[in-house]
Enzyme design. Structure first.
Site, PDB file in Angstrom:
ATOM      1  N   ARG A  26      82.237 101.700  19.799  1.00  0.00           N
ATOM      2  CA  ARG A  26      81.322 102.713  19.295  1.00  0.00           C
ATOM      3  C   ARG A  26      80.946 102.320  17.872  1.00  0.00           C
ATOM      4  O   ARG A  26      81.747 101.732  17.132  1.00  0.00           O
ATOM      5  CB  ARG A  26      81.973 104.103  19.292  1.00  0.00           C
ATOM      6  CG  ARG A  26      82.054 104.752  20.659  1.00  0.00           C
ATOM      7  CD  ARG A  26      80.667 105.196  21.127  1.00  0.00           C
ATOM      8  NE  ARG A  26      80.714 106.002  22.340  1.00  0.00           N
ATOM      9  CZ  ARG A  26      80.588 105.524  23.567  1.00  0.00           C
ATOM     10  NH1 ARG A  26      80.433 104.216  23.740  1.00  0.00           N
ATOM     11  NH2 ARG A  26      80.613 106.326  24.603  1.00  0.00           N
ATOM     12  N   GLU A  81      72.678 105.466  16.472  1.00  0.00           N
ATOM     13  CA  GLU A  81      71.788 104.944  17.515  1.00  0.00           C
ATOM     14  C   GLU A  81      70.691 105.957  17.847  1.00  0.00           C
ATOM     15  O   GLU A  81      70.925 107.159  17.846  1.00  0.00           O
ATOM     16  CB  GLU A  81      72.613 104.635  18.776  1.00  0.00           C
ATOM     17  CG  GLU A  81      73.641 103.546  18.532  1.00  0.00           C
ATOM     18  CD  GLU A  81      74.481 103.259  19.781  1.00  0.00           C
ATOM     19  OE1 GLU A  81      74.159 103.791  20.860  1.00  0.00           O
ATOM     20  OE2 GLU A  81      75.452 102.511  19.667  1.00  0.00           O
ATOM     21  N   HIS A 112      72.789  98.605  22.886  1.00  0.00           N
ATOM     22  CA  HIS A 112      73.840  99.313  23.631  1.00  0.00           C
ATOM     23  C   HIS A 112      73.711  99.024  25.138  1.00  0.00           C
ATOM     24  O   HIS A 112      73.461  99.917  25.960  1.00  0.00           O
ATOM     25  CB  HIS A 112      73.775 100.818  23.368  1.00  0.00           C
ATOM     26  CG  HIS A 112      75.101 101.498  23.615  1.00  0.00           C
ATOM     27  ND1 HIS A 112      75.506 102.623  22.925  1.00  0.00           N
ATOM     28  CD2 HIS A 112      76.109 101.219  24.479  1.00  0.00           C
ATOM     29  CE1 HIS A 112      76.701 103.007  23.359  1.00  0.00           C
ATOM     30  NE2 HIS A 112      77.084 102.155  24.305  1.00  0.00           N
TER      31      HIS A 112
END
Length: 317
Positions: A233, A262, A280
């Site tokens: 993360r 993000e 991602h």
């Protein structure tokens, strides 16, 4: 179960929406002109929640608006978007999608590692820009002779390690505790792990307990030949400290699939030549996302069929 009200705050794959539509009374919150008004009018009837990271925070404030909520089925193995302890306090079950995405994320990690060390995206651009006829592409660093540290040797971390064994590299790890059945070298802090290796792969869960686990001290310990790969993360890495380390040569390079905010990526990262940036992609294949979606559906179906959850998170298991 077709009269059981399920709330989906943000879009999921069409197959998940269709499957839940067939089994439940599915409410698409993102389609409502006034989400607050919808929750005020219909929140008391909602018994299940199908969540993902696009849904924003799933926390006590939302639970208070859904007094009949029984289960939150999360689309993803990470669930730091959900306050699972607040859910447990209210007797709300939380599930995630472990197992079905482990291999995909492990594969992506190896690809990102090789792309970062061998500078594959930079080489691709070199050819596309027509520069090859004028001079060879510069020699790259190598994976040979490296020690690779895995920060978080859980299910995905173990799959990453198994793949790396074929590369004839030394492996080490750090986690909450030493694992008796693991032969890799164990280090009791992230700094100790970074000191012992020159590649650091982050694959720990997100959340407050791992926030900025990789900070300036860890990056200094990794060293000028060091490579960071983050497939965990964005919150796990102190992003400003990483940018400074890449700019100053404190570390050699980084491969990033996740970011602090993000989908926003800092301009400073975009400008750096020694970083490979992915949007991602860890589990983002058609095959794996379909399996994840099916597990969301199966968890809700099993719960409301009276058979309990299939993959509860530890806080609510």
């Amino acid at each position: 179960m077709t009269d059981t009200a399920i709330l989906m705050p943000a879009p999921m794959p069409a197959a998940v929406i269709d499957a839940l539509d067939r089994r439940f009374a599915l409410h698409r919150l993102w389609e409502q002109p006034d989400a607050g008004a919808f929750l005020a009018d219909h929140g008391a009837a909602i018994r299940g929640l199908a969540a993902n990271t696009l849904a924003g925070r799933v926390d006590a404030a939302l639970f208070d608006r859904l007094p009949a909520l029984e289960i939150v089925a999360n689309f993803g193995v990470g669930y730091d978007n959900i306050d699972a302890r607040a859910a447990a306090d209210r007797g709300i079950m939380v599930t995630n999608t472990p197992g079905v995405l482990d291999a995909e994320v492990a594969d992506l990690t190896i690809g990102l590692l090789l792309a970062t060390i061998r500078r594959l995206p930079q080489a691709d651009r070199y050819v596309r820009e027509g520069r090859w006829p004028h001079a060879p592409f510069p020699l790259s660093p190598t994976l040979r002779g490296r020690t690779i540290g895995i920060l978080g040797l859980g299910a995905i971390g173990k799959q990453i390690a198994r793949r790396l064994e074929g590369f004839d590299v030394r492996l080490a790890y750090h986690g909450r505790s030493r694992q008796a059945d693991v032969a890799y070298d164990y280090h009791d802090t992230p700094v100790a792990l970074a000191t012992a290796c020159d590649v650091l792969i982050a694959i720990v869960p997100g959340g407050g307990g791992t926030r900025h686990l990789i900070d300036a001290d860890v990056l200094r310990a990794l060293g000028a030949n060091g490579v960071l790969v983050n497939v965990a993360r964005g919150s796990v890495v102190d992003e400003p400290a990483l940018i400074e380390a890449l700019q100053s040569g404190t570390i050699l390079a980084a491969g990033l699939d996740v970011y602090a905010d993000e989908p926003s990526v800092p301009d400073a990262l975009l400008a750096l030549p020694n970083v490979v940036l992915l949007p991602h992609l860890g589990s983002a294949s058609e095959h794996t996302r379909a399996a994840m979606g099916q597990l969301v559906v199966d968890n809700l179906t099993s719960w409301f069929g009276g058979h309990g959850p299939l993959t509860p998170v530890p806080e609510t298991a």
